[in-house]
Write an enzyme that holds these catalytic residues in place. Structure first.
Site, mmCIF file in Angstrom:
data_model
loop_
_atom_site.group_PDB
_atom_site.id
_atom_site.type_symbol
_atom_site.label_atom_id
_atom_site.label_comp_id
_atom_site.label_asym_id
_atom_site.label_seq_id
_atom_site.Cartn_x
_atom_site.Cartn_y
_atom_site.Cartn_z
ATOM 1 N N LYS A 158 4.066 8.973 9.293
ATOM 2 C CA LYS A 158 3.861 8.405 10.638
ATOM 3 C C LYS A 158 4.873 8.924 11.671
ATOM 4 C CE LYS A 158 1.421 4.501 8.643
ATOM 5 N NZ LYS A 158 0.034 4.333 8.980
ATOM 6 N N ASP A 196 9.202 3.097 0.075
ATOM 7 C CA ASP A 196 8.110 3.687 0.840
ATOM 8 C C ASP A 196 8.301 3.273 2.297
ATOM 9 O OD1 ASP A 196 5.811 4.380 2.128
ATOM 10 O OD2 ASP A 196 4.458 3.688 0.546
ATOM 11 N N TYR A 214 0.854 -1.183 0.000
ATOM 12 C CA TYR A 214 0.000 0.000 0.000
ATOM 13 C C TYR A 214 0.887 1.229 0.000
ATOM 14 C CZ TYR A 214 -3.523 3.410 1.534
ATOM 15 O OH TYR A 214 -4.372 4.489 1.627
#
Ligand code: PMP
Length: 430
Positions: A264, A236, A141
Site C-alpha cells: 500500500k 504484516d 488477512y
C-alpha cells in the site's frame, strides 16, 4: 453510460464483474459505482457525480489522489522508461530511505503485492527454522496465498465464508489459527504446536475485519511466546506500514519483528510491496541464499519513484503528525455527534485509519470478529448507501476500514462528518 450498463458488460468479462471481490458491492448491495477520476480527497464517477473518498483505494493514497509532487515524479520516471528488468538506482534510493528510518530492517526485497510479500516472508521463515507451521489469528488477512486464506478477513469477512475453496487439505494442515485477545488460548496453542511453528504472522493493528485494536499486554505476551518457542515474528504491516508512522505500527507499539511485510503506502498507489527484516534471515533469499523468490516487474522504477516521493513528502509535510491530529479530531467529533444523536454507533481509530461500527452491548472496544454485533452487516449496508447519496464514498464492506489522507482538509472533513451523521440518522432502505 450508466453504472448498471458498465457493470452488466463487466459481468461478461470478469468473474463477478470485478478484478478484486470487494469492489462488486456484495457487502453493501446495489450496483458498483464506476469511477472515472480522483483528485485530492475526491472521486468523480463516470456520470460526473463527486464524492468525498474515505476508502482511498484501501489505503495506499496517503497524500490523496493525484498528489502534484508524486504526479511530477511519476511523469519524469515514465519519460525515462518504465521497466528495465535490471539494476537501477530508484529501488536503491527507496530502500535506503526506509533503512535509515527503520533500524531493525537490515535488508529488504521489493515485490509487487502484499500477497507476494507475505508468501515470501513465510518461505524465509520456514527455511530459517526448518519448521513448517504458521500461526495466524482469526480475522486477520494476509493476502491470498493458499495457507493464509483460513479464517481470513477482508473479502472473506462475514458470517458465511471465512476460508477459500480450492486449497489442499495438506496446505491447511500447516496453518494454525488462534483467536485474537486471549492469552489463555495463545498459551494452549503454543503448548501444543509451539515447537512446530516456523512463524507467527500478525497484523499488529488488525484492520481487515473491522478495526480490532489489540491490548498492549496481549501483544507483549505474543512477542514473549514467540521468542520462547523459537518461532519468528512476522508483522504484516501492509496496511499500517508508513501509515501508523515511518516505522509503522511496530514503531508505535514498540515491537521489533524478525520479518515485516509492507504494501500500500510504500508504493504511493502503484503496485509495490516489500518484505524485509534481520539480515541473517533476508540473506537466505536468492541469489544470496537458497530461498527462491523473483519478479519480472519487481522494483518497477515508476513505482519506486512514486513510493519514495510519497514517503519523502510525508516526512517533509510532517504528515504522520498532521494526520494523527486531524483524524483524532475528526473521529472524536464524529463519535460525539453520533452519541448525541442517540445512535449506538462507535468509531474505532488507529492513526489515520478508522471504522464506524455498531457498539458491542457493554460498549467495550471490539478486539475480535466474534464480538462484532450481528447487525453490523445489515446496518452498514443502509449506512453506506445513505452516505453515498450524501456524497461520501465509504469502503463497500461492513468490515473494511476508512482511511484519511493529507488531502482531507478541515472543510472536507466537516462536510464528511455532516454527511455521515445524517446517514447514521437516516440509513437508506436497501
Ligand atoms: N496483508 C494485509 C494486512 C492486507 O491488508 C492486504 C491487502 N489489503 C494484504 C496483506 C494483501 O495485499 P495485496 O492486496 O497487495 O496482495
Amino acid at each position: 453510460m450508466s453504472h448498471r450498463d458498465l457493470y452488466e458488460r463487466a459481468l461478461e468479462t470478469a468473474p463477478g464483474g470485478v478484478h478484486s471481490p470487494v469492489r462488486a458491492f456484495h457487502g453493501v448491495g446495489g450496483t458498483p459505482v464506476f469511477f472515472a477520476s480522483g483528485h485530492g480527497a475526491r472521486l468523480t464517477d463516470v456520470t460526473g457525480h463527486n464524492y468525498i473518498d474515505l476508502c482511498m483505494s484501501f489505503g495506499p493514497l496517503i497524500l490523496g489522489h493525484r498528489d502534484q509532487v508524486v504526479a511530477a515524479a511519476v511523469h519524469e520516471a515514465v519519460d525515462r522508461g518504465w521497466s528495465f528488468g535490471a539494476c537501477e538506482p530508484y529501488s536503491l534510493a527507496l530502500a535506503e530511505w526506509i533503512r535509515a528510518r527503520v533500524p531493525w530492517l537490515e535488508r529488504l526485497r521489493f515485490v509487487s503485492s502484499g500477497t507476494e510479500a507475505v508468501m515470501s516472508a513465510l518461505r524465509v521463515a520456514r527455511a530459517a527454522t526448518g519448521r513448517s507451521k504458521i500461526l495466524k489469528f482469526d480475522g486477520c488477512y494476509h493476502g491470498h496465498a493458499d495457507g493464509m486464506l483460513v479464517r481470513a478477513g477482508s473479502g472473506l469477512a462475514g458470517p458465511t465464508a471465512a476460508t477459500s475453496a480450492g486449497i489442499p487439505a495438506g496446505t491447511l494442515a500447516h496453518t494454525v489459527v488462534a483467536p485474537l485477545d486471549s492469552e489463555q488460548v495463545m498459551d494452549e496453542v503454543f503448548k501444543v504446536a509451539g515447537d512446530d511453528l516456523a512463524a507467527v504472522i500478525l497484523e499488529p493493528v488488525p484492520a481487515n475485519y473491522g478495526l480490532l485494536i489489540q491490548r498492549h499486554a496481549w501483544l507483549q505476551h505474543l512477542v514473549e511466546r514467540c521468542r520462547k518457542a523459537g518461532a519468528l515474528l512476522i508483522l504484516d504491516e501492509v496496511i499500517t506500514g508508513f501509515r501508523s508512522g515511518p516505522e509503522g505500527a511496530a514503531g508505535v507499539l514498540g515491537i521489533v519483528p524478525d520479518l515485516v511485510c509492507y504494501g500500500k503506502v510504500i508504493g504511493g498507489g502503484f503496485p509495490v510491496a516489500a518484505y524485509g527484516g534481520r539480515a541473517d534471515l533476508m540473506n537466505l533469499v536468492a541469489p544470496a541464499g537458497p530461498v527462491y523468490q523473483a519478479g519480472t516487474l519487481s522494483a518497477n522504477p515508476v513505482g519506486m519513484r512514486a513510493g519514495l516521493v510519497t514517503l519523502e513528502q510525508m516526512a517533509y509535510r510532517e504528515g504522520w503528525r498532521v494526520l494523527e491530529h486531524r483524524t483524532e479530531t475528526f473521529v472524536t467529533g464524529l463519535a460525539e455527534r453520533l452519541a448525541e444523536s442517540g445512535s449506538d454507533l462507535g468509531v474505532a481509530r488507529h492513526a489515520s485509519i478508522f471504522w464506524v461500527h455498531r457498539q458491542s452491548k457493554d460498549g467495550d472496544p471490539i478486539r475480535r470478529p466474534d464480538r462484532i454485533p450481528a447487525d453490523q452487516a445489515d446496518w452498514y449496508r443502509r449506512f453506506f448507501h445513505a452516505a453515498l447519496t450524501n456524497g461520501v464514498y465509504l469502503p463497500p464492506s461492513p468490515y473494511e476500514v476508512c482511511f484519511l489522507s493529507m488531502a482531507h482538509d478541515d472543510l472536507t472533513l466537516a462536510l464528511a462528518a455532516d454527511a455521515l451523521v445524517e446517514a447514521a440518522l437516516r440509513p437508506e432502505a436497501s
